[in-house]
Design a protein around this motif. Structure first.
Motif, PDB file in Angstrom:
ATOM      1  N   LYS A   7       0.834  -1.203   0.000  1.00 51.39           N
ATOM      2  CA  LYS A   7       0.000   0.000   0.000  1.00 51.39           C
ATOM      3  C   LYS A   7       0.865   1.249   0.000  1.00 51.39           C
ATOM      4  O   LYS A   7       0.576   2.211  -0.706  1.00 51.39           O
ATOM      5  CB  LYS A   7      -0.934   0.010   1.209  1.00 51.39           C
ATOM      6  N   GLU A   8       1.942   1.219   0.796  1.00 54.95           N
ATOM      7  CA  GLU A   8       2.853   2.358   0.838  1.00 54.95           C
ATOM      8  C   GLU A   8       3.452   2.620  -0.540  1.00 54.95           C
ATOM      9  O   GLU A   8       3.547   3.763  -0.982  1.00 54.95           O
ATOM     10  CB  GLU A   8       3.950   2.071   1.863  1.00 54.95           C
ATOM     11  N   LYS A   9       3.839   1.576  -1.228  1.00 54.32           N
ATOM     12  CA  LYS A   9       4.410   1.698  -2.568  1.00 54.32           C
ATOM     13  C   LYS A   9       3.376   2.260  -3.545  1.00 54.32           C
ATOM     14  O   LYS A   9       3.690   3.151  -4.341  1.00 54.32           O
ATOM     15  CB  LYS A   9       4.893   0.319  -3.037  1.00 54.32           C
ATOM     16  N   LEU A  10       2.139   1.762  -3.482  1.00 52.89           N
ATOM     17  CA  LEU A  10       1.083   2.262  -4.360  1.00 52.89           C
ATOM     18  C   LEU A  10       0.771   3.733  -4.069  1.00 52.89           C
ATOM     19  O   LEU A  10       0.547   4.516  -4.997  1.00 52.89           O
ATOM     20  CB  LEU A  10      -0.181   1.414  -4.213  1.00 52.89           C
ATOM     21  N   ASP A  11       0.777   4.109  -2.790  1.00 52.34           N
ATOM     22  CA  ASP A  11       0.552   5.509  -2.423  1.00 52.34           C
ATOM     23  C   ASP A  11       1.661   6.398  -2.976  1.00 52.34           C
ATOM     24  O   ASP A  11       1.403   7.505  -3.455  1.00 52.34           O
ATOM     25  CB  ASP A  11       0.471   5.667  -0.906  1.00 52.34           C
ATOM     26  N   GLU A  12       2.886   5.909  -2.911  1.00 46.76           N
ATOM     27  CA  GLU A  12       4.017   6.672  -3.436  1.00 46.76           C
ATOM     28  C   GLU A  12       3.887   6.868  -4.948  1.00 46.76           C
ATOM     29  O   GLU A  12       4.092   7.967  -5.468  1.00 46.76           O
ATOM     30  CB  GLU A  12       5.317   5.947  -3.107  1.00 46.76           C
ATOM     31  N   VAL A  13       3.522   5.808  -5.649  1.00 55.47           N
ATOM     32  CA  VAL A  13       3.347   5.889  -7.102  1.00 55.47           C
ATOM     33  C   VAL A  13       2.235   6.880  -7.438  1.00 55.47           C
ATOM     34  O   VAL A  13       2.382   7.711  -8.340  1.00 55.47           O
ATOM     35  CB  VAL A  13       3.055   4.492  -7.696  1.00 55.47           C
ATOM     36  N   GLU A  14       1.123   6.813  -6.711  1.00 54.19           N
ATOM     37  CA  GLU A  14       0.015   7.734  -6.962  1.00 54.19           C
ATOM     38  C   GLU A  14       0.437   9.175  -6.686  1.00 54.19           C
ATOM     39  O   GLU A  14       0.078  10.093  -7.430  1.00 54.19           O
ATOM     40  CB  GLU A  14      -1.197   7.362  -6.092  1.00 54.19           C
ATOM     41  N   GLY A  15       1.208   9.380  -5.637  1.00 53.87           N
ATOM     42  CA  GLY A  15       1.708  10.719  -5.327  1.00 53.87           C
ATOM     43  C   GLY A  15       2.574  11.270  -6.448  1.00 53.87           C
ATOM     44  O   GLY A  15       2.456  12.440  -6.825  1.00 53.87           O
ATOM     45  N   LEU A  16       3.430  10.430  -6.993  1.00 51.31           N
ATOM     46  CA  LEU A  16       4.280  10.873  -8.105  1.00 51.31           C
ATOM     47  C   LEU A  16       3.448  11.201  -9.342  1.00 51.31           C
ATOM     48  O   LEU A  16       3.755  12.152 -10.068  1.00 51.31           O
ATOM     49  CB  LEU A  16       5.322   9.800  -8.426  1.00 51.31           C
ATOM     50  N   ARG A  17       2.397  10.437  -9.577  1.00 53.95           N
ATOM     51  CA  ARG A  17       1.504  10.741 -10.715  1.00 53.95           C
ATOM     52  C   ARG A  17       0.832  12.103 -10.520  1.00 53.95           C
ATOM     53  O   ARG A  17       0.691  12.878 -11.468  1.00 53.95           O
ATOM     54  CB  ARG A  17       0.442   9.661 -10.860  1.00 53.95           C
ATOM     55  N   LEU A  18       0.412  12.367  -9.295  1.00 50.92           N
ATOM     56  CA  LEU A  18      -0.223  13.659  -9.017  1.00 50.92           C
ATOM     57  C   LEU A  18       0.749  14.816  -9.207  1.00 50.92           C
ATOM     58  O   LEU A  18       0.394  15.859  -9.761  1.00 50.92           O
ATOM     59  CB  LEU A  18      -0.803  13.676  -7.600  1.00 50.92           C
ATOM     60  N   VAL A  19       1.982  14.640  -8.752  1.00 51.29           N
ATOM     61  CA  VAL A  19       2.998  15.684  -8.929  1.00 51.29           C
ATOM     62  C   VAL A  19       3.256  15.914 -10.414  1.00 51.29           C
ATOM     63  O   VAL A  19       3.311  17.064 -10.874  1.00 51.29           O
ATOM     64  CB  VAL A  19       4.301  15.316  -8.188  1.00 51.29           C
ATOM     65  N   ARG A  20       3.378  14.852 -11.164  1.00 49.46           N
ATOM     66  CA  ARG A  20       3.618  14.979 -12.608  1.00 49.46           C
ATOM     67  C   ARG A  20       2.452  15.707 -13.285  1.00 49.46           C
ATOM     68  O   ARG A  20       2.657  16.590 -14.127  1.00 49.46           O
ATOM     69  CB  ARG A  20       3.817  13.608 -13.242  1.00 49.46           C
ATOM     70  N   ALA A  21       1.221  15.346 -12.916  1.00 50.76           N
ATOM     71  CA  ALA A  21       0.052  16.006 -13.502  1.00 50.76           C
ATOM     72  C   ALA A  21       0.030  17.490 -13.139  1.00 50.76           C
ATOM     73  O   ALA A  21      -0.245  18.346 -13.988  1.00 50.76           O
ATOM     74  CB  ALA A  21      -1.226  15.327 -13.019  1.00 50.76           C
ATOM     75  N   PHE A  22       0.348  17.803 -11.877  1.00 52.59           N
ATOM     76  CA  PHE A  22       0.382  19.205 -11.443  1.00 52.59           C
ATOM     77  C   PHE A  22       1.422  19.987 -12.239  1.00 52.59           C
ATOM     78  O   PHE A  22       1.142  21.087 -12.722  1.00 52.59           O
ATOM     79  CB  PHE A  22       0.685  19.282  -9.945  1.00 52.59           C
ATOM     80  N   LEU A  23       2.606  19.412 -12.394  1.00 53.75           N
ATOM     81  CA  LEU A  23       3.672  20.120 -13.100  1.00 53.75           C
ATOM     82  C   LEU A  23       3.391  20.278 -14.587  1.00 53.75           C
ATOM     83  O   LEU A  23       3.945  21.179 -15.228  1.00 53.75           O
ATOM     84  CB  LEU A  23       5.008  19.398 -12.889  1.00 53.75           C
TER      85      LEU A  23
END
Length: 56
Positions: A7-23
């Motif tokens: 779950k921690e790994k999936l949360d990290e991946v989702e966080g990176l996707r959100l950062v990429r989308a924001f940028l």
């Protein structure tokens, strides 16, 4: 791998996707997102905020 680590790994991946989308947003849209998040934070303060604790 145990469920907690997965779950921690999936949360990290989702966080990176959100950062990429924001940028990838244009600057004016980024400003809208920041204003929205700041408003949410103001309306729903986290426990411990506003009690004189120093900001990080």
């Amino acid at each position: 791998m145990d469920a907690g680590k997965e779950k921690e790994k999936l949360d990290e991946v989702e966080g990176l996707r959100l950062v990429r989308a924001f940028l990838s947003l244009p600057p004016h849209k980024r400003a809208e997102v920041i204003a929205f998040v700041e408003e949410l934070a103001r309306l729903h303060p986290q426990p411990g905020e506003g009690d004189g604790a120093p900001a990080r």
